[in-house]
Structures are given as structure tokens and as C-alpha cells.
Design an enzyme around this catalytic site. Structure first.
Site, PDB file in Angstrom:
ATOM      1  N   VAL A  13      21.394 -52.134 -11.074  1.00  0.00           N
ATOM      2  CA  VAL A  13      22.187 -51.170 -10.306  1.00  0.00           C
ATOM      3  C   VAL A  13      21.543 -50.832  -8.960  1.00  0.00           C
ATOM      4  O   VAL A  13      22.108 -50.052  -8.188  1.00  0.00           O
ATOM      5  CB  VAL A  13      22.425 -49.863 -11.103  1.00  0.00           C
ATOM      6  N   THR A  16      15.365 -50.979  -7.982  1.00  0.00           N
ATOM      7  CA  THR A  16      14.229 -51.497  -7.219  1.00  0.00           C
ATOM      8  C   THR A  16      14.449 -51.288  -5.726  1.00  0.00           C
ATOM      9  O   THR A  16      13.510 -50.950  -4.986  1.00  0.00           O
ATOM     10  CB  THR A  16      14.023 -52.986  -7.552  1.00  0.00           C
ATOM     11  N   LYS A  37       5.491 -49.900 -12.439  1.00  0.00           N
ATOM     12  CA  LYS A  37       6.520 -50.518 -13.284  1.00  0.00           C
ATOM     13  C   LYS A  37       5.882 -50.655 -14.668  1.00  0.00           C
ATOM     14  O   LYS A  37       5.072 -51.567 -14.906  1.00  0.00           O
ATOM     15  CB  LYS A  37       6.912 -51.893 -12.729  1.00  0.00           C
TER      16      LYS A  37
HETATM   17  N1  LIG Z   1      15.317 -60.191  -3.272  1.00  0.00           N
HETATM   18  C1  LIG Z   1      16.631 -60.052  -3.472  1.00  0.00           C
HETATM   19  N2  LIG Z   1      17.490 -60.824  -2.786  1.00  0.00           N
HETATM   20  C2  LIG Z   1      18.823 -60.697  -2.954  1.00  0.00           C
HETATM   21  N3  LIG Z   1      19.393 -59.826  -3.790  1.00  0.00           N
HETATM   22  C3  LIG Z   1      18.581 -59.036  -4.500  1.00  0.00           C
HETATM   23  C4  LIG Z   1      17.167 -59.102  -4.395  1.00  0.00           C
HETATM   24  N4  LIG Z   1      16.636 -58.170  -5.218  1.00  0.00           N
HETATM   25  C5  LIG Z   1      17.674 -57.575  -5.838  1.00  0.00           C
HETATM   26  N5  LIG Z   1      18.834 -58.089  -5.406  1.00  0.00           N
HETATM   27  C6  LIG Z   1      20.170 -57.662  -5.867  1.00  0.00           C
HETATM   28  O1  LIG Z   1      20.293 -56.265  -5.739  1.00  0.00           O
HETATM   29  C7  LIG Z   1      21.006 -55.712  -6.852  1.00  0.00           C
HETATM   30  C8  LIG Z   1      20.206 -54.652  -7.522  1.00  0.00           C
HETATM   31  O2  LIG Z   1      19.014 -55.242  -8.063  1.00  0.00           O
HETATM   32  P1  LIG Z   1      17.762 -54.394  -8.522  1.00  0.00           P
HETATM   33  O3  LIG Z   1      16.679 -55.364  -8.810  1.00  0.00           O
HETATM   34  O4  LIG Z   1      17.444 -53.329  -7.513  1.00  0.00           O
HETATM   35  O5  LIG Z   1      18.307 -53.718  -9.894  1.00  0.00           O
HETATM   36  P2  LIG Z   1      17.494 -52.803 -10.910  1.00  0.00           P
HETATM   37  O6  LIG Z   1      18.385 -51.641 -11.173  1.00  0.00           O
HETATM   38  O7  LIG Z   1      16.165 -52.529 -10.345  1.00  0.00           O
HETATM   39  O8  LIG Z   1      17.406 -53.685 -12.255  1.00  0.00           O
HETATM   40  P3  LIG Z   1      16.252 -53.736 -13.397  1.00  0.00           P
HETATM   41  O9  LIG Z   1      16.747 -52.923 -14.529  1.00  0.00           O
HETATM   42  O10 LIG Z   1      16.187 -55.178 -13.710  1.00  0.00           O
HETATM   43  O11 LIG Z   1      14.973 -53.222 -12.828  1.00  0.00           O
HETATM   44  C9  LIG Z   1      21.333 -56.866  -7.791  1.00  0.00           C
HETATM   45  O12 LIG Z   1      22.652 -57.217  -7.623  1.00  0.00           O
HETATM   46  C10 LIG Z   1      20.377 -57.948  -7.351  1.00  0.00           C
HETATM   47  O13 LIG Z   1      20.971 -59.227  -7.562  1.00  0.00           O
HETATM   48 MG   LIG Z   2      14.329 -53.146 -10.909  1.00  0.00          MG
END
Ligand SMILES: Nc1ncnc2c1ncn2[C@@H]1O[C@H](COP(=O)(O)OP(=O)(O)OP(=O)(O)O)[C@@H](O)[C@H]1O
Ligand SMILES: [Mg+2]
Ligand SMILES: C[C@H](N)[C@H](N)CCCCCC(=O)O
Length: 231
Positions: A13, A16, A37
């Protein structure tokens, strides 16, 4: 040392990206930032995990990853699959308290009640152990009002503080639900909407990430919001 616990309405969502945006703003203000983390799943040894993504987006930050499991599952399940020890909430609390930083941001895996171990410990236990406020990263579209409300209720039941919600990846052309959700999220969570970040920031340069953070989160951070100090 301020501590902020970041959870989400689910996985993928934008937690990160939001962690990176908060870290970038704090770094720009001269703060020393560490991101913790507790358990990284779905990433093999030597591969880039969330902490590498944060460093790529926000620049150098302290980075602490307590455990890594290759299967893309909840940490408790992934630890079981790997046959390696799970993470315990107390060790996360100790690791956070041991940091020498102005701001420590803790990023969970998936949503609030995803289990770290088979004792059913979750990020909520970490937030409780640290007496730290929680920021909820929400998806933008239809369905988030329920998951956001459930998360807010689970936090309230535990006596935890929801600092507010951030929409982690808001589309350029929002549909009706994505537009009305911005009004409804504060109501269903009984907490402020702290910010909205545009979709696609995961691939942004550090300069663009900081600019987006200033627009999407900066007024809130600059407007008196600050994580409660750790006891
Ligand atoms: N380096 C990147 N390049 C392109 N898109 C990215 C990158 N990192 C994350 N995304 C995209 O941003 C969106 C959010 O990803 P993010 O990793 O922030 O989710 P998250 O909530 O941290 O998930 P998790 O529970 O795995 O930690 C996703 O659709 C992901 O595909
Ligand atoms: Mg994450
Ligand atoms: C692998 C993934 N990207 C996350 N790190 C883990 C998400 C676990 C979610 C578990 C669940 O809520 O069913």
C-alpha cells in the site's frame, strides 16, 4: 529520540514509500534517522529489501533489519517455512531503544495484526512496548474504509495512538471512491488524514521524493504534528 511506527491497511500500500518520505523530510531538517524493519519477508539473502528502497529514495539512513525470510508471507509463517527463529516483539523494542538517532521509524510487514511469531505477537505489541504513535498508510481505492476502520479499532482497543492516516499511492486520475475516501478516511478512523502521496514514487529520484514529501506530508509535519517522545 522520537519513535514512529508505520503500519498499513495491507501489504503493497506504500508503507515503504511513506517511510522514505518521512525520513527524507526529517533528514532535510537535519535529523539523524534510523529505519527499523523487524522482519523482511519475500527477499533472499543479499537482495535489496525495504531498507535498501528507503535508502535509495531518502538517502543515507540508519538501517536495522532483525530478520529476513525468503518466502513472501507473514513473518510468523515465513519463519516457520524457513525453519529459522521468528522475531519477538521484545527484541524489536530493545533494538529500537538502542538506536542513537533523532527519529526512529519502524515499518511493519503487511497490516497491523500480521504475526511476527506463533505467540501471536504483532506490530501492535511493538508499538505498545515503545509507547509510540502509529501512522496508518492506506490504499486509495474502494475497500479501504473497512480496513482502515478495522485498524483504527484494533489500535484503540489496545490503547494505542493513531497519529493519522497517509494515502501512500494516490492515482493521477482518481475515481469516485478514491476522491470520496479522502473525506471519509478521517471519519472512519477518528484520526486526521496526515497526507497523500502520488502513485509512482517508488521509482522516484531522491529529489522528486523529497519534493513530493514536502507537498504531500510537509504541511502536516510542519504544522505541529510530531511523534510522541519515547518514555
Ligand atoms: N523501487 C520501486 N520501483 C517501482 N515501484 C516500486 C518500488 N518500490 C515500491 N514500488 C511500488 O510502490 C507500491 C507500494 O510499495 P511498498 O513497497 O511501499 O508497499 P508496502 O506497503 O511497504 O508493502 P510491504 O508490506 O511489502 O512492506 C507498490 O505498488 C510497489 O510495486
Ligand atoms: Mg514495505
Ligand atoms: C511479502 C509481502 N510483501 C509482505 N512483506 C508480507 C505481507 C504479509 C501479509 C499477510 C496477511 O495479511 O495475510
Amino acid at each position: 529520540m522520537r519513535i514512529l511506527v508505520v503500519t498499513g491497511t495491507g501489504t503493497d500500500v506504500g508503507k515503504t514509500v511513506v517511510v522514505a518520505a518521512i525520513a527524507a523530510l526529517a533528514r532535510a531538517a537535519g535529523e539523524r534517522v534510523t529505519v527499523v524493519k523487524p522482519a523482511q519477508t519475500g527477499v533472499a539473502p543479499g537482495e535489496d529489501g525495504d531498507l535498501a528502497a528507503v535508502a535509495g529514495l531518502a538517502g543515507p539512513v540508519g538501517a536495522v533489519e532483525l530478520a529476513r525470510y525468503p518466502e513472501p508471507l507473514a513473518p510468523a509463517t515465513a519463519a516457520r517455512c524457513a525453519g529459522t527463529p521468528p522475531v519477538m516483539a521484545a527484541e524489536v523494542v530493545d533494538a529500537v531503544r538502542a538506536q542513537d538517532a533523532d527519529l526512529v521509524i519502524v515499518e511493519g510487514a503487511g497490516g497491523l495484526l500480521v504475526r511476527f511469531n506463533d505467540l501471536a505477537e504483532t506490530l501492535a505489541d511493538v508499538a505498545a512496548g515503545l509507547a509510540a504513535p502509529v501512522v496508518l498508510v492506506a490504499s486509495a481505492g474502494l475497500g479501504v474504509l473497512n480496513t482502515a476502520a478495522l485498524t483504527a479499532e484494533a489500535l484503540a482497543r489496545r490503547g494505542l495512538t493513531l497519529a493519522g492516516t497517509v494515502v501512500g499511492a494516490y492515482p493521477e486520475h482518481p475515481d469516485l471512491a478514491e476522491r470520496t475516501n479522502l473525506d471519509d478516511l478521517p471519519t472512519v478512523t477518528a484520526a486526521p488524514l496526515l497526507g497523500v502521496l502520488p502513485a509512482g514514487l517508488g521509482a522516484a529520484s531522491p529529489e522528486d521524493l523529497l519534493a513530493a514529501a514536502r507537498c504531500g506530508l510537509g504541511p502536516v509535519l510542519g504544522g505541529g504534528w510530531s511523534p510522541r517522545r519515547a518514555p
